[in-house]
Design an enzyme around this catalytic site. Sequence first.
Site, mmCIF file in Angstrom:
data_model
loop_
_atom_site.group_PDB
_atom_site.id
_atom_site.type_symbol
_atom_site.label_atom_id
_atom_site.label_comp_id
_atom_site.label_asym_id
_atom_site.label_seq_id
_atom_site.Cartn_x
_atom_site.Cartn_y
_atom_site.Cartn_z
ATOM 1 N N ASP A 242 0.892 -1.129 -0.040
ATOM 2 C CA ASP A 242 0.037 -0.060 -0.079
ATOM 3 C C ASP A 242 0.776 1.234 -0.014
ATOM 4 O O ASP A 242 1.931 1.372 -0.752
ATOM 5 C CB ASP A 242 -0.922 -0.074 1.324
ATOM 6 C CG ASP A 242 -2.098 0.857 1.149
ATOM 7 O OD1 ASP A 242 -3.009 0.537 0.602
ATOM 8 O OD2 ASP A 242 -2.159 1.842 1.697
ATOM 9 N N TYR A 388 -3.657 10.840 1.116
ATOM 10 C CA TYR A 388 -4.115 10.766 -0.269
ATOM 11 C C TYR A 388 -4.041 12.162 -1.244
ATOM 12 O O TYR A 388 -3.655 12.481 -2.257
ATOM 13 C CB TYR A 388 -5.362 10.136 -0.209
ATOM 14 C CG TYR A 388 -5.622 8.826 -0.154
ATOM 15 C CD1 TYR A 388 -5.583 7.776 -0.939
ATOM 16 C CD2 TYR A 388 -5.484 8.396 1.235
ATOM 17 C CE1 TYR A 388 -5.695 6.379 -0.601
ATOM 18 C CE2 TYR A 388 -5.694 7.057 1.647
ATOM 19 C CZ TYR A 388 -5.520 6.250 0.628
ATOM 20 O OH TYR A 388 -5.668 4.575 0.915
ATOM 21 N N HIS A 445 -4.892 -7.696 0.033
ATOM 22 C CA HIS A 445 -4.208 -6.430 0.250
ATOM 23 C C HIS A 445 -3.515 -6.616 1.507
ATOM 24 O O HIS A 445 -2.328 -6.102 1.510
ATOM 25 C CB HIS A 445 -4.975 -5.399 0.062
ATOM 26 C CG HIS A 445 -4.511 -4.059 0.089
ATOM 27 N ND1 HIS A 445 -3.604 -3.657 -0.903
ATOM 28 C CD2 HIS A 445 -4.346 -3.028 1.059
ATOM 29 C CE1 HIS A 445 -3.129 -2.571 -0.559
ATOM 30 N NE2 HIS A 445 -3.815 -2.244 0.484
#
EC number: 3.3.2.9
Length: 473
Positions: A242, A388, A445
């Site tokens: 990630d 982000y 993930h």
Amino acid sequence: MAEKNKKQNVPVKRNRSLAVPLLITSLLSLGVSYYVYRLINTPPKMPKVNLEEYWGPYPMKSNPDKSIRSYSVEFSEVMVNELRNLLLHRRPFQPPLEDTGFTYGFNSNFLTRVLDYWQNKYNFVDRQNFLNKYDQYVTNIQGLDIHFVHVRPNVELDVDIVPLLLLHGWPGSFREFYELIPELAYKPGNDFAVEVIIPSLPGFGFSQAPARPGMGPLEMAVVMRNLMEHIGHEKYYIQGGDFGHGIGSIMATLFPDKVLGFHTNMPVVGHPMGTIYTLIGSIFPSLIVEPEIKDRIYPLTKHISFLLEETGYMHLHATKPDTVGIALTDSPAGLAAYILEKFSTWADPNNRNASDGNLLSNYMLTHLLDNVMVYWASNSITTSIRLYAEAFSKKQLAYGMDMIPTSTPTWGIKFKHEIFTQPDIVLKLKYKNYLHTTVVDGGGHFASFESPKILAKDVLQAIITFREFWGVK
């Protein structure tokens, strides 16, 4: 006869009249194609980084404490009582639509079970002690107090100690790696032992958040580099997924003199040629993709559709992080639903069809709530999702880090249900010493949480190969 010859010559003139424009068009097409090829294959210049950039609040302290200080996670009685009160007096949820599972988001019927467990059965004292089972510290790096877990091996003197930096992403935390740590412990017969350093990224968990805009993955990479140096490690290995993948990749690119090897469980690069290769592979897959991962990429429309369905959160985080952050900060129910929904879908897209998201098939509920508690206790959900906005800023995108080649030896492991998969031919556009890919027929993930034994075995094998790459016998 003359008239006949005249008519016969007409077509010849027409063909000649077309030849020159066709030649010019062909040359222009070749020129444009070459220009575009060069444009998308010419890496940008390595960005200049400020290793001392200050991210803390003003006014700056004239003599800041840069010592490495012991730290313990605390679930105070006041905080626990407030949390239980909020869980007890939550508003009733709208019931889910019939037979929708998790396809509309977190199923509110199952959420009620989760919250009741959190309120009445989650043992806050025991879990606080569990989180404190490994040594933890805080130290000031570039104006920010950075938290990290530090596990030193207890081995013979003739065994090499290799430092390994483990980097988490969102919505993970340092807690993700707790089941991985014992799997990385020294194995008799190995000529090295792993020393584990697990930081909380700035703005995540118990690491201080930057006081001003601009700290994206590159700037975090600088902080992590300085942290390792401050701890006393000039050279080390990195593992991440990630955002941990993105930050680790940048470190491997910016600081090849520091990073001895980079292991990633989310091996992806944002290289323009990668898109072209992927499109070619949709027509001629055997030219581009390894057979064992073909169904993870093609048919392309299926996987693009999945990404469109599952990345709405990313657009929200990248544009209005503080708005959603306020809602999640105020509601433990909202925070749990928002975070745990990712642990369902990102483990396997098919989990969306189950009324409980198959969460309890992949994890223990206590372990999932440990991770939620890190966000709740530290009040870090808003500051974590701001990453982000910084990652997709014009400044960050202009760095073009995925287009800058790295010589650092790299190793990838591809779990079956990772959100996004790329063939090795794409990865090698950036990683010039991409040594190996491990393909796993399962998992998703959150590799260290879901598959700690598989991941640890792969990391240790990667370190062995990295050491051989550098000539260490």
